[in-house]
Design a protein around this motif. Sequence first.
Motif, PDB file in Angstrom:
ATOM      1  N   SER A  12      16.312 -17.805   2.677  1.00  0.00           N
ATOM      2  CA  SER A  12      15.356 -18.775   3.201  1.00  0.00           C
ATOM      3  C   SER A  12      15.357 -20.079   2.399  1.00  0.00           C
ATOM      4  O   SER A  12      14.828 -21.077   2.867  1.00  0.00           O
ATOM      5  N   TRP A  13      15.937 -20.088   1.219  1.00  0.00           N
ATOM      6  CA  TRP A  13      16.012 -21.312   0.434  1.00  0.00           C
ATOM      7  C   TRP A  13      16.876 -22.357   1.138  1.00  0.00           C
ATOM      8  O   TRP A  13      16.778 -23.541   0.862  1.00  0.00           O
ATOM      9  N   ASN A  15      16.651 -22.901   4.338  1.00  0.00           N
ATOM     10  CA  ASN A  15      15.858 -23.331   5.478  1.00  0.00           C
ATOM     11  C   ASN A  15      14.930 -24.468   5.045  1.00  0.00           C
ATOM     12  O   ASN A  15      14.087 -24.284   4.179  1.00  0.00           O
ATOM     13  N   GLU A  18      11.182 -23.829   4.512  1.00  0.00           N
ATOM     14  CA  GLU A  18      10.908 -22.983   3.348  1.00  0.00           C
ATOM     15  C   GLU A  18      10.966 -23.797   2.060  1.00  0.00           C
ATOM     16  O   GLU A  18      10.173 -23.591   1.148  1.00  0.00           O
TER      17      GLU A  18
END
Length: 158
Positions: A12-13, A15, A18
């Motif tokens: 998710s880093w 994204n 996020e």
Amino acid sequence: MLIAARTPPMGSWRNPPERIMSILNLALQAVGLMRSEASDECEKKLRSAGGLGQLREVAKDPAMRQEMKDSIEPVKVLLTQMFRRLYLKDKKFKCFTAATEEAIEALWEQLQKFGPPLGNDMKQPSLKKELKDRKQLAQASGIFRSLYSVQVLFLHYS
């Protein structure tokens, strides 16, 4: 040499929303949020609401809706002030006010120029498909770009 790195699950880093959340959390450090109290009747109804659906039912009454808005206004002002102080890649964050019901109604009326009327109760997947099928609209406006936005909803549960 052993190097260990911890990243959020599922990559998710990578994204953008996020990554933005960690920056937004910086603004919220050491900030206490509490909405102002509404009338006794409104408070009673808000406390008895067990979820978002029930809160929407309470908000159908125009007087209750206005009291709810007035109750969270100080929180919205405080958060706007805090978020406007933030930067990402030397660009200040921008805060926008939510669209009014009149502006949303005007948008629905404009969309009818490009095809049959759309229902106000359409779910997002069917609305997205319906709008995509309106080729004139896509050509006229170029609205079908992928943009991210972060929406913050403040609810009080007692």
